[in-house]
Design a protein around this motif. Structure first.
Motif, PDB file in Angstrom:
ATOM      1  N   VAL A  91      40.042  53.653  58.242  1.00  0.00           N
ATOM      2  CA  VAL A  91      39.811  53.328  57.057  1.00  0.00           C
ATOM      3  C   VAL A  91      39.507  51.659  56.750  1.00  0.00           C
ATOM      4  CG1 VAL A  91      41.166  52.822  54.377  1.00  0.00           C
ATOM      5  CG2 VAL A  91      41.760  54.761  55.502  1.00  0.00           C
ATOM      6  N   LEU A  92      38.627  51.547  56.460  1.00  0.00           N
ATOM      7  CA  LEU A  92      38.075  50.241  56.243  1.00  0.00           C
ATOM      8  C   LEU A  92      38.331  49.679  55.144  1.00  0.00           C
ATOM      9  CD1 LEU A  92      34.884  50.924  58.023  1.00  0.00           C
ATOM     10  CD2 LEU A  92      36.535  50.119  59.413  1.00  0.00           C
ATOM     11  N   TYR A  93      38.471  48.544  54.803  1.00  0.00           N
ATOM     12  CA  TYR A  93      38.532  48.054  53.627  1.00  0.00           C
ATOM     13  C   TYR A  93      38.074  46.484  53.542  1.00  0.00           C
ATOM     14  CZ  TYR A  93      42.633  46.565  55.564  1.00  0.00           C
ATOM     15  OH  TYR A  93      44.113  44.916  55.945  1.00  0.00           O
ATOM     16  N   ALA A  94      37.664  45.804  52.311  1.00  0.00           N
ATOM     17  CA  ALA A  94      36.935  44.684  52.062  1.00  0.00           C
ATOM     18  C   ALA A  94      37.693  43.856  50.757  1.00  0.00           C
ATOM     19  CB  ALA A  94      35.637  44.232  52.398  1.00  0.00           C
ATOM     20  N   HIS A  95      38.409  42.812  51.139  1.00  0.00           N
ATOM     21  CA  HIS A  95      38.401  42.443  49.719  1.00  0.00           C
ATOM     22  C   HIS A  95      38.809  41.229  49.292  1.00  0.00           C
ATOM     23  CE1 HIS A  95      43.085  45.401  49.825  1.00  0.00           C
ATOM     24  NE2 HIS A  95      41.465  44.933  49.862  1.00  0.00           N
ATOM     25  N   SER A  96      37.707  40.674  48.006  1.00  0.00           N
ATOM     26  CA  SER A  96      37.479  39.468  48.169  1.00  0.00           C
ATOM     27  C   SER A  96      38.414  38.684  46.749  1.00  0.00           C
ATOM     28  CB  SER A  96      36.030  39.665  47.627  1.00  0.00           C
ATOM     29  OG  SER A  96      35.520  39.726  49.210  1.00  0.00           O
ATOM     30  N   LEU A  97      38.329  37.845  46.890  1.00  0.00           N
ATOM     31  CA  LEU A  97      38.823  36.871  45.720  1.00  0.00           C
ATOM     32  C   LEU A  97      37.658  35.483  45.456  1.00  0.00           C
ATOM     33  CD1 LEU A  97      40.799  36.170  43.123  1.00  0.00           C
ATOM     34  CD2 LEU A  97      42.464  35.247  45.263  1.00  0.00           C
ATOM     35  N   LYS A  98      36.912  35.550  43.866  1.00  0.00           N
ATOM     36  CA  LYS A  98      36.077  34.429  43.915  1.00  0.00           C
ATOM     37  C   LYS A  98      36.398  33.710  42.560  1.00  0.00           C
ATOM     38  CE  LYS A  98      31.206  33.298  43.162  1.00  0.00           C
ATOM     39  NZ  LYS A  98      30.451  33.807  43.338  1.00  0.00           N
ATOM     40  N   ILE A  99      37.414  32.346  42.251  1.00  0.00           N
ATOM     41  CA  ILE A  99      37.356  31.711  41.998  1.00  0.00           C
ATOM     42  C   ILE A  99      36.890  30.776  41.496  1.00  0.00           C
ATOM     43  CG2 ILE A  99      39.422  30.138  41.166  1.00  0.00           C
ATOM     44  CD1 ILE A  99      41.572  32.012  42.701  1.00  0.00           C
ATOM     45  N   GLY A 100      36.481  30.828  39.867  1.00  0.00           N
ATOM     46  CA  GLY A 100      35.477  29.258  40.072  1.00  0.00           C
ATOM     47  C   GLY A 100      36.241  28.592  38.233  1.00  0.00           C
ATOM     48  N   LEU A 101      36.296  27.416  38.454  1.00  0.00           N
ATOM     49  CA  LEU A 101      37.179  26.604  37.477  1.00  0.00           C
ATOM     50  C   LEU A 101      35.870  25.334  37.181  1.00  0.00           C
ATOM     51  CD1 LEU A 101      40.217  25.648  39.508  1.00  0.00           C
ATOM     52  CD2 LEU A 101      40.103  27.507  37.346  1.00  0.00           C
ATOM     53  N   ALA A 102      35.897  25.301  36.191  1.00  0.00           N
ATOM     54  CA  ALA A 102      34.590  24.280  34.936  1.00  0.00           C
ATOM     55  C   ALA A 102      35.628  23.842  33.866  1.00  0.00           C
ATOM     56  CB  ALA A 102      33.038  24.583  35.013  1.00  0.00           C
ATOM     57  N   ALA A 103      34.550  22.315  33.814  1.00  0.00           N
ATOM     58  CA  ALA A 103      35.018  21.027  33.134  1.00  0.00           C
ATOM     59  C   ALA A 103      33.670  21.855  31.537  1.00  0.00           C
ATOM     60  CB  ALA A 103      35.095  20.382  32.899  1.00  0.00           C
ATOM     61  N   ILE A 104      34.876  22.347  30.122  1.00  0.00           N
ATOM     62  CA  ILE A 104      33.691  22.310  28.869  1.00  0.00           C
ATOM     63  C   ILE A 104      33.294  21.525  28.841  1.00  0.00           C
ATOM     64  CG2 ILE A 104      33.905  23.999  26.838  1.00  0.00           C
ATOM     65  CD1 ILE A 104      35.817  25.784  28.408  1.00  0.00           C
ATOM     66  N   PRO A 105      31.735  21.048  28.193  1.00  0.00           N
ATOM     67  CA  PRO A 105      31.427  19.982  27.301  1.00  0.00           C
ATOM     68  C   PRO A 105      32.045  19.638  26.342  1.00  0.00           C
ATOM     69  CG  PRO A 105      29.321  21.264  27.974  1.00  0.00           C
ATOM     70  CD  PRO A 105      30.496  22.649  28.733  1.00  0.00           C
ATOM     71  N   ALA A 106      32.490  18.987  25.784  1.00  0.00           N
ATOM     72  CA  ALA A 106      33.337  18.550  25.218  1.00  0.00           C
ATOM     73  C   ALA A 106      32.617  19.250  23.412  1.00  0.00           C
ATOM     74  CB  ALA A 106      33.380  17.189  24.514  1.00  0.00           C
ATOM     75  N   HIS A 107      31.303  18.818  23.101  1.00  0.00           N
ATOM     76  CA  HIS A 107      31.106  19.588  22.294  1.00  0.00           C
ATOM     77  C   HIS A 107      31.537  21.055  21.537  1.00  0.00           C
ATOM     78  CE1 HIS A 107      27.836  20.449  24.982  1.00  0.00           C
ATOM     79  NE2 HIS A 107      27.463  21.359  24.139  1.00  0.00           N
ATOM     80  N   LEU A 108      31.603  21.254  22.634  1.00  0.00           N
ATOM     81  CA  LEU A 108      31.702  23.166  23.185  1.00  0.00           C
ATOM     82  C   LEU A 108      33.463  23.431  22.894  1.00  0.00           C
ATOM     83  CD1 LEU A 108      28.918  24.470  25.367  1.00  0.00           C
ATOM     84  CD2 LEU A 108      28.652  24.861  22.653  1.00  0.00           C
ATOM     85  N   SER A 109      34.152  22.509  23.277  1.00  0.00           N
ATOM     86  CA  SER A 109      35.554  22.864  23.684  1.00  0.00           C
ATOM     87  C   SER A 109      36.719  23.317  22.100  1.00  0.00           C
ATOM     88  CB  SER A 109      36.071  21.846  24.392  1.00  0.00           C
ATOM     89  OG  SER A 109      37.639  22.449  24.600  1.00  0.00           O
ATOM     90  N   LYS A 110      37.343  23.678  21.959  1.00  0.00           N
ATOM     91  CA  LYS A 110      37.910  23.751  20.855  1.00  0.00           C
ATOM     92  C   LYS A 110      39.357  22.139  20.824  1.00  0.00           C
ATOM     93  CE  LYS A 110      41.488  27.203  21.426  1.00  0.00           C
ATOM     94  NZ  LYS A 110      41.675  28.076  20.944  1.00  0.00           N
TER      95      LYS A 110
END
Length: 115
Positions: A91-110
């Motif tokens: 049984v071959l397996y591959a587990h991946s985790l990808k996390i991206g964090l980005a600031a939302i531009p002020a005019h789009l943020s509530k």
């Protein structure tokens, strides 16, 4: 706001399975995107192919303060040998985790409108 996506793909012979989940969340002016992938492949073992692969771990973290972004990626690959009814399977397996964090531009943020 939180968006969730979940996929479970299994081959017709049940020897390959891919499970994916994705989560997108906007909170306090930060957009986080989390993606998880789990891949499993089952193979019959013959005498010539009785050695399992060497496990590997790959980790990358990037931070860009100018664009206010941060990324994290981790992948684990390995294999295990199982026995069922006097037959051996790899049984071959591959587990991946990808996390991206980005600031939302002020005019789009509530949150910028509330202040």
């Amino acid at each position: 706001m939180r968006d969730l996506l979940f996929k479970d793909l299994t081959s017709s012979d049940r020897k390959r399975r891919i499970i994916c989940s994705s989560e997108i969340m906007d909170k306090e002016g930060v957009r986080s995107i989390i993606r998880r992938y789990f891949v499993y492949i089952v193979k019959d073992i013959t005498e010539a192919y009785a050695q399992k692969p060497v496990p590997s771990v790959y980790v990358v973290k990037r931070r860009d303060t100018k664009e206010r972004k941060e990324n994290f990626f981790c992948r684990v690959k390995a294999g295990i040998i199982i026995v069922k009814d006097q037959r051996q399977f790899l049984v071959l397996y591959a587990h991946s985790l990808k996390i991206g964090l980005a600031a939302i531009p002020a005019h789009l943020s509530k949150y910028s409108q509330e202040a």
